[in-house]
Scaffold this active site. Structure first.
Site, PDB file in Angstrom:
ATOM      1  N   SER A 279      10.877   4.992  -3.898  1.00  0.00           N
ATOM      2  CA  SER A 279      11.470   4.451  -2.679  1.00  0.00           C
ATOM      3  C   SER A 279      10.981   5.201  -1.438  1.00  0.00           C
ATOM      4  O   SER A 279       9.823   5.123  -1.073  1.00  0.00           O
ATOM      5  CB  SER A 279      13.000   4.510  -2.812  1.00  0.00           C
ATOM      6  OG  SER A 279      13.640   3.862  -1.757  1.00  0.00           O
ATOM      7  N   ASP A 290      -2.559   6.194   3.195  1.00  0.00           N
ATOM      8  CA  ASP A 290      -3.224   5.097   3.901  1.00  0.00           C
ATOM      9  C   ASP A 290      -3.883   5.550   5.198  1.00  0.00           C
ATOM     10  O   ASP A 290      -4.914   5.007   5.608  1.00  0.00           O
ATOM     11  CB  ASP A 290      -2.224   3.982   4.202  1.00  0.00           C
ATOM     12  CG  ASP A 290      -1.980   3.076   3.007  1.00  0.00           C
ATOM     13  OD1 ASP A 290      -2.580   3.318   1.941  1.00  0.00           O
ATOM     14  OD2 ASP A 290      -1.190   2.124   3.137  1.00  0.00           O
ATOM     15  N   LYS A 304       9.007   1.661  -6.629  1.00  0.00           N
ATOM     16  CA  LYS A 304      10.161   0.938  -6.082  1.00  0.00           C
ATOM     17  C   LYS A 304       9.851   0.592  -4.628  1.00  0.00           C
ATOM     18  O   LYS A 304       9.934   1.455  -3.750  1.00  0.00           O
ATOM     19  CB  LYS A 304      11.436   1.769  -6.154  1.00  0.00           C
ATOM     20  CG  LYS A 304      12.649   1.039  -5.586  1.00  0.00           C
ATOM     21  CD  LYS A 304      13.869   1.939  -5.527  1.00  0.00           C
ATOM     22  CE  LYS A 304      15.077   1.192  -4.949  1.00  0.00           C
ATOM     23  NZ  LYS A 304      14.887   0.797  -3.536  1.00  0.00           N
TER      24      LYS A 304
END
Length: 515
Positions: A279, A290, A304
């Protein structure tokens, strides 16, 4: 009665999946009509509350694996966890031989101010004897409204008579930072949960590390928390305009980006994750990866990628309802596949534990990082840039049982009855000095072997190494706090941590990984 509940739950599930010709409003009316008939015409007087609760639970079970029903008590615990504070006295304790024994006191808590010590025995609360009562009942007695008094009866080593200590309850801040220390030029911060103040706590911990040349952020076993906390923490490391995460719900998309430069733009960064990082942890790790801001190492994370909203129900219970999916800045959906209503298979899926060579990479889920255009994949958690493959400890069943039953904590209590906290601090003022100099004698180890009912002759060298590291770390936790436990265990036994340190210390490796 049980048969009636089963019939009603089954009927409710049928109502909610009724034929397509019924509108949503008609389906709700159908359900309400059924309950009215039960209330007014059923042959017996049946309380509707348990029927409704069972129906809600059955309905939620047919949704995704992360939507859930919460009782009043679970809702209260959730609010406490997300807010990071509650009113109490600030002790961590263990029921040892039917007696409450203080393990540690929290910094700046009423217990610390009242000079409650590790290994103090609390035998009464507000003149009520608490010998042999359940641990959760103790928590209820210790907690209360802020600024209210609570009186403790305390037995302390070296005192002939019990002490009477009165404390004033206060809001206890449950820190999201479980450890922060430096190892040479490398800083280390372990984040245990994403509660509201995590970013400010993290930055304070970072500043306290002093002059470091690289930083490890440990998110292993961090199951997440508030998405806003993940956004705040991630923002410390990113530049103005960088996207942190986006969420997509029913007909709406929200993009969260940086409004100004974060204060930690230049420190070389290693993010440590494992299969239990989920999460909010994955939001952080995904954004760092990224933007090519740091190197993610460890094991593939849980996967998740669903966002829940907590809905308050009138009776104090609640529902965590999935309202959106989140995407990392490159557009990856991190949520791993699931079947509606099949929680058991989802939770026991072992694919994420496997070495990445065994995990199929789907070209349809291929994305590119935003600065260096490196390959990253969605649809199954965060796959680390550098996979740390470590051998299992291969603990015996008896040793696993001892760990699960807190035998190390019980042994530490017995050891500190012989070697007092005061004498340890006098000889070794810091946990680093304790780690370097304290010798765990055969006699002290025998306390653990006896409590855990383990035969020394049956242990492997690796198991003995584990036992010594755990005992020293557990003793140090009582004396110096949770940071000490992490430091000693990580230094002595945590192979993943050691490899993360080697990566953090290798500027060329970090640079080449991010190319």
């Amino acid at each position: 009665m049980k048969r009636l509940v089963i019939l009603i739950v089954g009927l409710v599930a049928t109502c909610l999946s009724a034929s397509a010709q019924l509108s949503q409003q008609q389906q709700i009316q159908k359900l309400n009509y059924l309950y009215q008939q039960i209330r007014n015409n059923y042959v017996d007087d049946v309380p509707l509350e348990p029927l409704v609760e069972e129906a809600i639970i059955a309905t939620i079970k047919e949704l995704d694996p992360h939507s859930s029903y919460l009782t009043r008590e679970e809702m209260s615990a959730l609010r406490t966890r997300l807010s990071g504070e509650f009113a109490g006295v600030g002790i961590r304790y263990l029921m040892h031989n039917d007696t409450l024994v203080v393990r540690t006191t929290l910094a700046n808590s009423p217990a610390e101010r009242a000079k409650i010590l590790p290994n103090d025995r609390i035998i009464s609360i507000d003149n009520r004897t608490i010998i042999a009562i359940p641990a959760d009942s103790v928590a209820t007695l210790l907690r209360g409204k802020p600024n209210t008094d609570v009186s403790l009866g305390v037995i302390r080593r070296g005192n002939d008579k019990p002490l009477s200590i009165t404390l004033k309850r206060d809001n206890i801040e449950s820190s999201a930072i479980s450890a922060a220390f430096s190892l040479g030029d490398i800083g280390y911060i372990s984040v245990s949960t994403f509660s509201k103040p995590v970013a400010s706590e993290f930055y304070s911990a970072y500043k306290a590390l002093g002059d470091i040349e690289s930083l490890i952020v440990d998110l292993r076993d961090n199951a997440g928390g508030a998405i806003t906390s993940a956004i705040d923490l991630t923002g410390l490391f990113l530049r103005k305009g960088d996207v942190i995460v986006s969420t997509e719900g029913r007909g709406n998309t929200t993009i969260y980006d940086k409004k100004k430069d974060g204060p930690l733009l230049d420190i070389p960064l290693v993010v440590l994750i494992n299969e239990n990082s989920a999460s909010a942890s994955e939001i952080f790790a995904g954004a760092i990866q990224d933007h090519d801001r740091g190197v993610v190492v460890g094991h593939t994370s849980f996967g998740k990628g669903l966002v829940q909203r907590v809905l308050d129900l009138k009776d104090g219970s609640g529902v965590c309802l999935t309202i959106a999916r989140y995407k990392t800045p490159s557009g990856r959906v991190i949520q791993r596949p699931y079947s509606m209503g099949d929680r058991e298979e989802y939770m026991h899926d072992t694919m994420r534990y496997m070495h990445p060579d065994s995990i199929p990479y789907d070209d349809e889920l291929l994305f590119r990082t935003l600065k260096r255009s490196r390959k990253v994949y969605g649809g199954g958690g965060i796959t680390p840039d550098i996979y740390i493959d470590i051998d299992g400890v291969e603990l015996s069943p008896a040793l696993i049982k001892a760990y699960n039953e807190s035998k190390f904590e019980h042994a530490a209590i017995d050891i500190l009855d012989r070697v007092s906290t005061e004498s340890i601090i006098k000889q070794w003022p810091t946990y680093k000095a304790f780690n370097d100099k304290f010798l765990l004698s055969s006699e002290l180890k025998e306390i653990f072997y006896h409590n855990a009912e383990i035969e020394v002759e049956t242990l492997s060298d690796r198991e003995r190494e584990f036992i010594e590291a755990m005992l020293l770390a557990t003793i140090a936790e009582s004396v110096y706090g949770e940071h000490a436990r992490h430091y000693i265990y990580d230094i002595r036994f945590d192979r993943m941590m050691r490899q993360a340190m080697a990566i953090a210390n290798d500027e060329e490796l970090i640079r080449n990984t991010l190319l």
